[in-house]
Design a protein around this motif. Structure first.
Motif, PDB file in Angstrom:
ATOM      1  N   THR A  31       0.827  -1.202   0.000  1.00  0.00           N
ATOM      2  CA  THR A  31       0.000   0.000   0.000  1.00  0.00           C
ATOM      3  C   THR A  31       0.863   1.256   0.000  1.00  0.00           C
ATOM      4  OG1 THR A  31      -1.722  -1.213   1.169  1.00  0.00           O
ATOM      5  CG2 THR A  31      -1.870   1.178   1.207  1.00  0.00           C
ATOM      6  N   THR A  32       1.922   1.240   0.767  1.00  0.00           N
ATOM      7  CA  THR A  32       2.835   2.387   0.793  1.00  0.00           C
ATOM      8  C   THR A  32       3.416   2.639  -0.593  1.00  0.00           C
ATOM      9  OG1 THR A  32       3.388   1.909   3.093  1.00  0.00           O
ATOM     10  CG2 THR A  32       4.899   3.342   1.892  1.00  0.00           C
ATOM     11  N   ILE A  35       0.696   4.141  -2.825  1.00  0.00           N
ATOM     12  CA  ILE A  35       0.463   5.549  -2.495  1.00  0.00           C
ATOM     13  C   ILE A  35       1.578   6.415  -3.056  1.00  0.00           C
ATOM     14  CG2 ILE A  35       0.390   7.197  -0.570  1.00  0.00           C
ATOM     15  CD1 ILE A  35      -1.186   5.062   1.002  1.00  0.00           C
ATOM     16  N   GLU A 107      -7.078   7.715  -0.872  1.00  0.00           N
ATOM     17  CA  GLU A 107      -7.933   7.656   0.319  1.00  0.00           C
ATOM     18  C   GLU A 107      -8.368   6.215   0.592  1.00  0.00           C
ATOM     19  OE1 GLU A 107     -11.268  10.293  -0.058  1.00  0.00           O
ATOM     20  OE2 GLU A 107      -9.976  12.037  -0.370  1.00  0.00           O
ATOM     21  N   TYR A 109      -6.779   3.454  -0.310  1.00  0.00           N
ATOM     22  CA  TYR A 109      -5.612   2.704   0.165  1.00  0.00           C
ATOM     23  C   TYR A 109      -5.373   2.957   1.651  1.00  0.00           C
ATOM     24  CZ  TYR A 109      -4.342   2.105  -4.800  1.00  0.00           C
ATOM     25  OH  TYR A 109      -4.334   1.800  -6.128  1.00  0.00           O
ATOM     26  N   GLU A 110      -5.464   4.216   2.062  1.00  0.00           N
ATOM     27  CA  GLU A 110      -5.232   4.553   3.463  1.00  0.00           C
ATOM     28  C   GLU A 110      -6.303   3.947   4.367  1.00  0.00           C
ATOM     29  OE1 GLU A 110      -5.022   8.817   3.107  1.00  0.00           O
ATOM     30  OE2 GLU A 110      -2.842   8.768   2.756  1.00  0.00           O
ATOM     31  N   LYS A 114      -5.889   1.088   7.375  1.00  0.00           N
ATOM     32  CA  LYS A 114      -6.428   1.243   8.732  1.00  0.00           C
ATOM     33  C   LYS A 114      -7.299   0.048   9.113  1.00  0.00           C
ATOM     34  CE  LYS A 114      -6.386   6.270   8.839  1.00  0.00           C
ATOM     35  NZ  LYS A 114      -7.203   7.497   8.808  1.00  0.00           N
TER      36      LYS A 114
END
Length: 129
Positions: A31-32, A35, A107, A109-110, A114
């Motif tokens: 994910t990082t 992004i 958004e 992905y973040e 979480k």
């Protein structure tokens, strides 16, 4: 016993938790990276928008009857200034829409990250009991 201390070693001894942590870590790394790539795409599109605005300012100083060469793949076509402006505006609108879409992806992905973190926390709290 209820007063049993929860240690890092007891977490790692549980194969379910070990797998959950490994999956979460892989998801964080993936994910990082996504992004980071998405933010790079946004910056590139914003730069295109700025270049378009600068070119538009320069082209506005030309008389209306002037024709310009506009690239179409490997081909250059002699085009009236008004058509060039229309093409530039269309491209600018498309770039802004792409930016919005990429921002929504970031958004997502973040939020997904979480949710993954929350599920790992829940699993750990369940194992503590």
């Amino acid at each position: 016993t209820p007063n049993r201390k929860f240690t890092c070693w007891s977490v790692m001894a549980d194969p379910e938790l070990t797998k959950a942590f490994a999956d979460h870590q892989a998801k964080v790394m993936e994910t990082t990276q996504r992004i980071k790539v998405s933010r790079g795409q946004i910056e590139s599109l914003k730069l295109e928008c700025v270049k378009s605005q600068v070119a538009e300012k320069e082209l506005k100083s030309l008389p209306g009857e002037v024709r310009l060469y506009e690239s179409l793949g490997r081909l250059f076509i002699l085009t009236p200034v008004d058509e060039v402006f229309d093409h530039m505006k269309t491209k600018d609108i498309e770039n802004k829409e792409k930016i919005k879409k990429i921002e929504k992806n970031i958004e997502y992905y973040e939020e997904d990250l979480k949710r993954s973190e929350h599920s790992v926390r829940e699993l750990v709290s369940q194992k503590r009991k």
